[in-house]
Design a protein around this motif. Structure first.
Motif, PDB file in Angstrom:
ATOM      1  N   ALA A 122       0.863  -1.182   0.000  1.00 17.95           N
ATOM      2  CA  ALA A 122       0.000   0.000   0.000  1.00 17.95           C
ATOM      3  C   ALA A 122       0.897   1.229   0.000  1.00 17.95           C
ATOM      4  O   ALA A 122       1.963   1.248   0.630  1.00 17.95           O
ATOM      5  N   HIS A 123       0.468   2.230  -0.699  1.00 16.29           N
ATOM      6  CA  HIS A 123       1.268   3.438  -0.904  1.00 16.29           C
ATOM      7  C   HIS A 123       1.780   4.042   0.401  1.00 16.29           C
ATOM      8  O   HIS A 123       2.950   4.398   0.520  1.00 16.29           O
ATOM      9  N   CYS A 124       0.918   4.125   1.403  1.00 18.39           N
ATOM     10  CA  CYS A 124       1.277   4.874   2.603  1.00 18.39           C
ATOM     11  C   CYS A 124       2.265   4.165   3.520  1.00 18.39           C
ATOM     12  O   CYS A 124       2.800   4.788   4.434  1.00 18.39           O
ATOM     13  N   VAL A 125       2.554   2.888   3.267  1.00 21.82           N
ATOM     14  CA  VAL A 125       3.619   2.243   4.038  1.00 21.82           C
ATOM     15  C   VAL A 125       4.942   2.953   3.739  1.00 21.82           C
ATOM     16  O   VAL A 125       5.758   3.172   4.630  1.00 21.82           O
ATOM     17  N   LEU A 126       5.106   3.353   2.491  1.00 18.20           N
ATOM     18  CA  LEU A 126       6.333   4.022   2.066  1.00 18.20           C
ATOM     19  C   LEU A 126       6.228   5.541   2.093  1.00 18.20           C
ATOM     20  O   LEU A 126       7.242   6.234   1.962  1.00 18.20           O
ATOM     21  N   ASN A 127       5.010   6.073   2.204  1.00 16.15           N
ATOM     22  CA  ASN A 127       4.842   7.524   2.165  1.00 16.15           C
ATOM     23  C   ASN A 127       3.655   7.954   3.009  1.00 16.15           C
ATOM     24  O   ASN A 127       2.549   8.135   2.505  1.00 16.15           O
ATOM     25  N   GLN A 128       3.905   8.148   4.275  1.00 18.73           N
ATOM     26  CA  GLN A 128       2.862   8.604   5.190  1.00 18.73           C
ATOM     27  C   GLN A 128       2.437  10.048   4.919  1.00 18.73           C
ATOM     28  O   GLN A 128       1.421  10.500   5.430  1.00 18.73           O
ATOM     29  N   ASN A 129       3.182  10.740   4.080  1.00 21.68           N
ATOM     30  CA  ASN A 129       2.813  12.109   3.729  1.00 21.68           C
ATOM     31  C   ASN A 129       1.504  12.176   2.951  1.00 21.68           C
ATOM     32  O   ASN A 129       0.894  13.241   2.877  1.00 21.68           O
ATOM     33  N   THR A 130       1.061  11.071   2.367  1.00 19.39           N
ATOM     34  CA  THR A 130      -0.203  11.079   1.627  1.00 19.39           C
ATOM     35  C   THR A 130      -1.393  10.672   2.490  1.00 19.39           C
ATOM     36  O   THR A 130      -2.528  10.701   2.016  1.00 19.39           O
ATOM     37  N   VAL A 131      -1.153  10.297   3.728  1.00 22.47           N
ATOM     38  CA  VAL A 131      -2.234   9.893   4.630  1.00 22.47           C
ATOM     39  C   VAL A 131      -3.031  11.125   5.034  1.00 22.47           C
ATOM     40  O   VAL A 131      -2.477  12.202   5.285  1.00 22.47           O
ATOM     41  N   VAL A 132      -4.341  10.959   5.122  1.00 27.62           N
ATOM     42  CA  VAL A 132      -5.219  12.062   5.489  1.00 27.62           C
ATOM     43  C   VAL A 132      -4.871  12.577   6.888  1.00 27.62           C
ATOM     44  O   VAL A 132      -4.551  11.801   7.789  1.00 27.62           O
ATOM     45  N   GLU A 133      -4.905  13.899   7.039  1.00 25.42           N
ATOM     46  CA  GLU A 133      -4.681  14.504   8.352  1.00 25.42           C
ATOM     47  C   GLU A 133      -5.807  14.070   9.275  1.00 25.42           C
ATOM     48  O   GLU A 133      -6.946  14.022   8.837  1.00 25.42           O
ATOM     49  N   PRO A 134      -5.648  13.760  10.465  1.00 22.87           N
ATOM     50  CA  PRO A 134      -4.457  13.679  11.289  1.00 22.87           C
ATOM     51  C   PRO A 134      -4.017  12.232  11.514  1.00 22.87           C
ATOM     52  O   PRO A 134      -3.500  11.900  12.567  1.00 22.87           O
ATOM     53  N   LEU A 135      -4.212  11.362  10.532  1.00 23.52           N
ATOM     54  CA  LEU A 135      -4.023   9.930  10.739  1.00 23.52           C
ATOM     55  C   LEU A 135      -2.626   9.404  10.448  1.00 23.52           C
ATOM     56  O   LEU A 135      -2.364   8.220  10.652  1.00 23.52           O
ATOM     57  N   ALA A 136      -1.712  10.232   9.971  1.00 24.72           N
ATOM     58  CA  ALA A 136      -0.344   9.767   9.709  1.00 24.72           C
ATOM     59  C   ALA A 136       0.294   9.309  11.016  1.00 24.72           C
ATOM     60  O   ALA A 136       0.088   9.904  12.071  1.00 24.72           O
ATOM     61  N   ARG A 137       1.091   8.226  10.926  1.00 21.38           N
ATOM     62  CA  ARG A 137       1.736   7.660  12.107  1.00 21.38           C
ATOM     63  C   ARG A 137       3.243   7.627  11.976  1.00 21.38           C
ATOM     64  O   ARG A 137       3.920   6.945  12.733  1.00 21.38           O
ATOM     65  N   SER A 138       3.761   8.334  10.987  1.00 21.49           N
ATOM     66  CA  SER A 138       5.199   8.404  10.773  1.00 21.49           C
ATOM     67  C   SER A 138       5.490   9.665   9.990  1.00 21.49           C
ATOM     68  O   SER A 138       4.631  10.174   9.268  1.00 21.49           O
ATOM     69  N   LYS A 139       6.708  10.183  10.114  1.00 19.21           N
ATOM     70  CA  LYS A 139       7.069  11.395   9.373  1.00 19.21           C
ATOM     71  C   LYS A 139       7.276  11.131   7.893  1.00 19.21           C
ATOM     72  O   LYS A 139       7.169  12.028   7.073  1.00 19.21           O
TER      73      LYS A 139
END
Length: 161
Positions: free
Chosen positions: A11-28
């Motif tokens: 899944a995309h967000c494993v490698l790029n949490q910057n695309t996760v909807v605010e405020p759900l990111a769990r990594s920088k």
């Protein structure tokens, strides 16, 4: 250098949490511990597209699967899944082993178990149509790198080969 010829679909967000909807990111950035585990096993990572990002961009609000499940969004997911299948088939034609599919639990698009996400519904359906059954893994909703995520890392360490 000789290649391992092993790849995991992620899944995309494993490698790029910057695309996760605010405020759900769990990594920088990326989920470092997951990526390091996969790299330590000499497995390549194929990053799947993020349908939510493609559909509504970075400023999108948090939404449920039901809110995303429109004809337009499902069409986008089908198109992205079709492109991903072409990539999988190319890997297989070239003798690569797809060691698994890594999703995100509770994601409206990338959840694999429970209430399956829309993109994963489309992708897994197309994979099945091609006779391809992949081992699946899912990042828990409460996963964070470090001690909080160590149980998940230990769990998948013995399964990803």
């Amino acid at each position: 250098m000789e290649r391992s010829k092993k790849v995991i679909l992620s899944a995309h967000c494993v490698l790029n949490q910057n695309t996760v909807v605010e405020p759900l990111a769990r990594s920088k950035g990326a989920h470092k511990d997951i990526v390091q585990l996969i790299m330590a096993k000499a497995i390549g990572i194929h990053q799947l597209p993020c349908p939510e990002f493609r559909y509504l961009g970075l400023g999108r609000p948090p939404m449920t699967k039901e809110e995303y499940d429109t004809p337009e969004f499902r069409k986008l997911c089908k198109e992205l899944a079709s492109d991903s299948i072409r990539i999988v088939l190319e890997y297989e034609k070239s003798g690569y082993d797809i060691v698994g599919l890594l999703g995100i639990n509770q994601s409206p698009t990338c959840s694999i178990t429970g209430l399956r996400g829309i993109f994963m519904e489309e992708l897994l359906s197309l994979l099945e149509g091609e006779g391809i059954i992949l081992k699946t893994f899912e990042v828990p909703e409460d996963y964070y790198d470090g001690d909080r995520g160590s149980d998940f890392i230990d769990h998948i360490a013995g399964q990803i080969e």
